[in-house]
Design a protein around this motif. Structure first.
Motif, PDB file in Angstrom:
ATOM      1  N   GLY A   1     137.629 118.919  81.107  1.00  0.00           N
ATOM      2  CA  GLY A   1     137.109 118.910  82.465  1.00  0.00           C
ATOM      3  C   GLY A   1     136.742 120.292  82.965  1.00  0.00           C
ATOM      4  N   ARG A   2     135.706 120.346  83.782  1.00  0.00           N
ATOM      5  CA  ARG A   2     135.196 121.619  84.300  1.00  0.00           C
ATOM      6  C   ARG A   2     136.255 122.391  85.075  1.00  0.00           C
ATOM      7  NH1 ARG A   2     130.078 120.867  87.635  1.00  0.00           N
ATOM      8  NH2 ARG A   2     129.042 120.819  85.620  1.00  0.00           N
ATOM      9  N   GLU A   3     137.045 121.690  85.885  1.00  0.00           N
ATOM     10  CA  GLU A   3     138.061 122.377  86.693  1.00  0.00           C
ATOM     11  C   GLU A   3     139.132 122.995  85.796  1.00  0.00           C
ATOM     12  OE1 GLU A   3     140.017 124.052  89.870  1.00  0.00           O
ATOM     13  OE2 GLU A   3     137.965 123.340  89.662  1.00  0.00           O
ATOM     14  N   ALA A   4     139.569 122.272  84.771  1.00  0.00           N
ATOM     15  CA  ALA A   4     140.564 122.810  83.844  1.00  0.00           C
ATOM     16  C   ALA A   4     139.987 123.998  83.063  1.00  0.00           C
ATOM     17  CB  ALA A   4     141.041 121.715  82.885  1.00  0.00           C
ATOM     18  N   ILE A   5     138.710 123.915  82.729  1.00  0.00           N
ATOM     19  CA  ILE A   5     138.049 125.027  82.034  1.00  0.00           C
ATOM     20  C   ILE A   5     138.000 126.254  82.947  1.00  0.00           C
ATOM     21  CG2 ILE A   5     135.823 125.804  81.098  1.00  0.00           C
ATOM     22  CD1 ILE A   5     135.549 122.882  79.970  1.00  0.00           C
ATOM     23  N   ARG A   6     137.701 126.042  84.224  1.00  0.00           N
ATOM     24  CA  ARG A   6     137.695 127.167  85.177  1.00  0.00           C
ATOM     25  C   ARG A   6     139.078 127.805  85.266  1.00  0.00           C
ATOM     26  NH1 ARG A   6     139.708 128.311  89.594  1.00  0.00           N
ATOM     27  NH2 ARG A   6     140.384 126.200  90.047  1.00  0.00           N
ATOM     28  N   GLU A   7     140.118 126.974  85.381  1.00  0.00           N
ATOM     29  CA  GLU A   7     141.479 127.495  85.478  1.00  0.00           C
ATOM     30  C   GLU A   7     141.850 128.288  84.223  1.00  0.00           C
ATOM     31  OE1 GLU A   7     143.951 124.115  86.304  1.00  0.00           O
ATOM     32  OE2 GLU A   7     143.064 123.827  88.291  1.00  0.00           O
ATOM     33  N   LEU A   8     141.491 127.770  83.066  1.00  0.00           N
ATOM     34  CA  LEU A   8     141.765 128.478  81.816  1.00  0.00           C
ATOM     35  C   LEU A   8     141.063 129.832  81.801  1.00  0.00           C
ATOM     36  CD1 LEU A   8     142.783 128.598  78.839  1.00  0.00           C
ATOM     37  CD2 LEU A   8     140.591 127.564  78.225  1.00  0.00           C
ATOM     38  N   TRP A   9     139.777 129.855  82.186  1.00  0.00           N
ATOM     39  CA  TRP A   9     139.029 131.116  82.152  1.00  0.00           C
ATOM     40  C   TRP A   9     139.518 132.099  83.206  1.00  0.00           C
ATOM     41  CZ3 TRP A   9     136.962 133.241  78.278  1.00  0.00           C
ATOM     42  CH2 TRP A   9     136.580 132.436  77.203  1.00  0.00           C
ATOM     43  N   GLU A  10     140.062 131.621  84.311  1.00  0.00           N
ATOM     44  CA  GLU A  10     140.670 132.554  85.271  1.00  0.00           C
ATOM     45  C   GLU A  10     141.796 133.327  84.595  1.00  0.00           C
ATOM     46  OE1 GLU A  10     141.896 130.472  88.790  1.00  0.00           O
ATOM     47  OE2 GLU A  10     139.892 130.572  89.661  1.00  0.00           O
ATOM     48  N   LYS A  11     142.625 132.630  83.811  1.00  0.00           N
ATOM     49  CA  LYS A  11     143.734 133.281  83.106  1.00  0.00           C
ATOM     50  C   LYS A  11     143.216 134.237  82.035  1.00  0.00           C
ATOM     51  CE  LYS A  11     146.698 129.309  83.860  1.00  0.00           C
ATOM     52  NZ  LYS A  11     147.166 128.073  83.252  1.00  0.00           N
ATOM     53  N   VAL A  12     142.242 133.781  81.248  1.00  0.00           N
ATOM     54  CA  VAL A  12     141.693 134.622  80.175  1.00  0.00           C
ATOM     55  C   VAL A  12     141.033 135.866  80.757  1.00  0.00           C
ATOM     56  CG1 VAL A  12     139.944 134.731  78.344  1.00  0.00           C
ATOM     57  CG2 VAL A  12     141.399 132.698  78.563  1.00  0.00           C
ATOM     58  N   LEU A  13     140.201 135.688  81.774  1.00  0.00           N
ATOM     59  CA  LEU A  13     139.432 136.804  82.330  1.00  0.00           C
ATOM     60  C   LEU A  13     140.294 137.770  83.142  1.00  0.00           C
ATOM     61  CD1 LEU A  13     136.131 134.953  83.289  1.00  0.00           C
ATOM     62  CD2 LEU A  13     136.624 136.293  81.233  1.00  0.00           C
ATOM     63  N   ALA A  14     141.491 137.354  83.525  1.00  0.00           N
ATOM     64  CA  ALA A  14     142.398 138.262  84.231  1.00  0.00           C
ATOM     65  C   ALA A  14     142.764 139.460  83.358  1.00  0.00           C
ATOM     66  CB  ALA A  14     143.661 137.519  84.664  1.00  0.00           C
ATOM     67  N   HIS A  15     142.663 139.294  82.047  1.00  0.00           N
ATOM     68  CA  HIS A  15     142.961 140.377  81.108  1.00  0.00           C
ATOM     69  C   HIS A  15     141.743 141.258  80.830  1.00  0.00           C
ATOM     70  CE1 HIS A  15     146.884 138.614  80.426  1.00  0.00           C
ATOM     71  NE2 HIS A  15     146.295 137.447  80.265  1.00  0.00           N
ATOM     72  N   ARG A  16     140.633 140.953  81.505  1.00  0.00           N
ATOM     73  CA  ARG A  16     139.383 141.727  81.412  1.00  0.00           C
ATOM     74  C   ARG A  16     138.880 141.914  79.966  1.00  0.00           C
ATOM     75  NH1 ARG A  16     136.894 141.104  85.663  1.00  0.00           N
ATOM     76  NH2 ARG A  16     135.646 142.935  85.311  1.00  0.00           N
ATOM     77  N   PRO A  17     138.807 140.817  79.206  1.00  0.00           N
ATOM     78  CA  PRO A  17     138.243 140.961  77.856  1.00  0.00           C
ATOM     79  C   PRO A  17     136.768 141.325  77.954  1.00  0.00           C
ATOM     80  CG  PRO A  17     138.392 138.647  78.430  1.00  0.00           C
ATOM     81  CD  PRO A  17     139.066 139.418  79.544  1.00  0.00           C
ATOM     82  N   ARG A  18     136.256 141.934  76.928  1.00  0.00           N
ATOM     83  CA  ARG A  18     134.833 142.300  76.878  1.00  0.00           C
ATOM     84  C   ARG A  18     134.202 141.491  75.755  1.00  0.00           C
ATOM     85  NH1 ARG A  18     130.702 143.865  79.664  1.00  0.00           N
ATOM     86  NH2 ARG A  18     129.169 144.934  78.435  1.00  0.00           N
ATOM     87  N   PHE A  19     133.169 140.735  76.103  1.00  0.00           N
ATOM     88  CA  PHE A  19     132.458 139.907  75.131  1.00  0.00           C
ATOM     89  C   PHE A  19     131.150 140.584  74.764  1.00  0.00           C
ATOM     90  CE2 PHE A  19     135.302 137.082  77.330  1.00  0.00           C
ATOM     91  CZ  PHE A  19     135.775 136.250  76.341  1.00  0.00           C
ATOM     92  N   GLU A  20     130.823 140.560  73.504  1.00  0.00           N
ATOM     93  CA  GLU A  20     129.561 141.108  73.016  1.00  0.00           C
ATOM     94  C   GLU A  20     128.619 139.967  72.687  1.00  0.00           C
ATOM     95  OE1 GLU A  20     128.738 144.298  72.945  1.00  0.00           O
ATOM     96  OE2 GLU A  20     130.714 144.831  73.731  1.00  0.00           O
ATOM     97  N   PRO A  21     127.339 140.135  72.978  1.00  0.00           N
ATOM     98  CA  PRO A  21     126.377 139.083  72.613  1.00  0.00           C
ATOM     99  C   PRO A  21     126.389 138.846  71.104  1.00  0.00           C
ATOM    100  CG  PRO A  21     125.359 140.731  74.038  1.00  0.00           C
ATOM    101  CD  PRO A  21     126.710 141.263  73.642  1.00  0.00           C
TER     102      PRO A  21
END
Length: 121
Positions: free
Chosen positions: A49-69
């Motif tokens: 579900g979109r809401e669960a995906i948003r919640e997961l990414w809030e946790k992941v992005l809190a660590h400020r990972p850097r993604f490369e194309p």
């Protein structure tokens, strides 16, 4: 919800994911998924579900990972469904997504396998 750029080609989803992740925008990342999308992440689990995906990414992005194309592999598409994939730079084995054309002509992720490795790796 803010108005986000829509993916008008299946390949646009990967670029938009990287841009929004690097901006720390979990809601923007979740907007790339259909309402009932399924993501095989964290490893060994499903996020549904979109809401669960948003919640997961809030946790992941809190660590400020850097993604490369990552350069996408050729897209396999037919009848409003497409398979997109990239060979990851981080050694995760592969990334693959099933995406679906929306009524407005844009594309959203339906199934997302962000990383998997061969058995035994």
């Amino acid at each position: 919800m803010p108005e986000y750029e829509r993916a008008m080609r299946p390949e646009d989803l990967t670029r938009l994911f990287v841009e929004r992740s690097n901006a720390g925008d979990a809601a923007g990342v979740a907007a790339l998924y259909e309402e009932g999308a399924v993501m095989a992440y964290p490893p060994g689990e499903l996020t549904v579900g979109r809401e669960a995906i948003r919640e997961l990414w809030e946790k992941v992005l809190a660590h400020r990972p850097r993604f490369e194309p990552e350069e996408p592999l050729p897209t396999l598409a037919g009848d409003g469904i497409a398979l997109t994939s990239t060979p990851p730079r981080d050694g995760a084995g592969a990334r693959a997504q099933v995406v679906r054309r929306q009524p407005d002509g844009s594309w959203l992720r339906l199934l997302d396998q962000p990383e998997f490795v061969r058995p035994g790796d």
